[in-house]
Design an enzyme around this catalytic site. Structure first.
Site, short mmCIF file in Angstrom:
data_model
loop_
_atom_site.label_atom_id
_atom_site.label_comp_id
_atom_site.label_asym_id
_atom_site.label_seq_id
_atom_site.Cartn_x
_atom_site.Cartn_y
_atom_site.Cartn_z
N ASP A 8 42.84 35.08 40.53
CA ASP A 8 43.20 35.78 39.11
C ASP A 8 44.45 34.84 38.56
OD1 ASP A 8 43.90 37.96 37.15
OD2 ASP A 8 45.53 38.29 38.29
N THR A 12 49.39 36.93 39.40
CA THR A 12 48.65 36.34 40.85
C THR A 12 49.32 34.86 41.17
OG1 THR A 12 46.81 37.50 40.83
CG2 THR A 12 46.79 35.93 42.38
N ARG A 39 53.05 43.50 29.03
CA ARG A 39 52.05 43.44 29.92
C ARG A 39 51.15 44.55 30.05
NH1 ARG A 39 48.20 40.52 32.53
NH2 ARG A 39 48.07 40.93 34.80
N SER A 104 39.80 34.72 35.05
CA SER A 104 40.92 35.35 34.29
C SER A 104 40.61 36.25 32.91
CB SER A 104 42.22 34.66 33.96
OG SER A 104 43.25 35.12 33.20
N ASN A 105 41.30 37.13 32.70
CA ASN A 105 41.12 37.82 31.30
C ASN A 105 41.48 36.95 30.23
OD1 ASN A 105 39.49 39.91 32.25
ND2 ASN A 105 41.39 41.49 32.29
N LYS A 137 37.83 41.97 32.84
CA LYS A 137 37.64 42.54 34.14
C LYS A 137 38.43 43.99 34.15
CE LYS A 137 39.96 38.97 36.04
NZ LYS A 137 40.88 38.49 36.86
N SER A 161 43.86 38.43 44.17
CA SER A 161 44.44 39.12 42.81
C SER A 161 45.50 40.06 43.04
CB SER A 161 43.56 39.66 41.94
OG SER A 161 44.20 40.24 40.76
N ASN A 163 46.41 42.41 41.13
CA ASN A 163 46.36 43.49 40.32
C ASN A 163 45.39 44.24 41.08
OD1 ASN A 163 47.72 42.61 37.69
ND2 ASN A 163 46.22 40.99 37.96
N PHE A 165 43.74 47.02 40.02
CA PHE A 165 42.34 47.23 39.53
C PHE A 165 41.18 45.96 39.69
CE2 PHE A 165 44.32 44.81 36.27
CZ PHE A 165 43.18 44.17 35.61
N ASP A 166 41.97 44.69 39.85
CA ASP A 166 41.12 43.57 39.82
C ASP A 166 40.56 43.36 41.17
OD1 ASP A 166 39.95 41.27 38.79
OD2 ASP A 166 42.12 40.17 39.15
#
Ligand code: LAC
Length: 174
Positions: A8, A12, A39, A104-105, A137, A161, A163, A165-166
């Site tokens: 990520d 990250t 963020r 990545s988003n 994502k 990652s 994150n 959720f990721d």
């Protein structure tokens, strides 16, 4: 066998709070609040867009004066990588046998500038943006881009990652 390590980007490999100093200078006393909210809102909007089956790059939709947004957006293309990111990617690259990439988003334009400005592009085989799936994502179609781009099957890929959720999204995808 693991053949690829996919990272990520934001939070990250790259420190999203590295935009804080510039924000504080432009908006004295509010740098921390604005960057934390920024963020959280990014994440909230990506989840909302994906849940509503929409997709748009919303980075330019913030209401603020140009003298503030311009330098802040510019910094987002030049975020500081975490101090150990370069060394870690360099060591993995040197070790050989593993494909290294970002998933990545961020939009393609944002990520291309980011990896170039930070020099991380030298260590990566690919920088994959969810732009190609038109979902954010943790939607499964985003993680499917890894096989499409690098030709690696799920069980050949380890995803990294910061994150939660990721991590959940990647695990769910397999
Ligand atoms: C990214 C966000 C989720 O880089 O950190 O995709």
């Amino acid at each position: 066998m693991i053949k690829g390590l996919i990272f990520d980007a934001y939070g990250t490999l790259y420190d999203v709070q590295s935009v804080q100093a510039r924000t504080e200078k432009l908006c004295p006393g509010k740098g921390d609040l604005i960057t934390q909210l920024w963020r959280l809102k990014q994440l909230e909007y990506t989840w909302l867009q994906t849940a509503l089956l929409g997709y748009r790059d919303f980075a330019a939709g913030v209401e603020a004066t140009e003298n503030i947004t311009k330098p802040l957006f510019a910094k987002y293309l030049d975020l500081d990588p975490y101090p150990e990111a370069k060394e870690a990617l360099g060591a993995l690259r040197h070790r050989g046998g593993l494909k290294l990439a970002i998933l990545s988003n961020g939009s393609t334009a944002m990520l291309t500038a980011l990896v170039k400005n930070s020099g991380l592009d030298a260590f990566l085989d690919a920088t994959i943006s969810v732009d190609d799936a038109r979902k954010f994502k943790p939607h499964p179609e985003c993680y499917a881009l890894v096989e499409k781009t690098l030709g690696l099957k799920n069980d050949e890929v380890m995803f990294v990652s910061s994150n939660g959720f990721d991590v959940a999204g990647a695990k769910h995808f397999g």
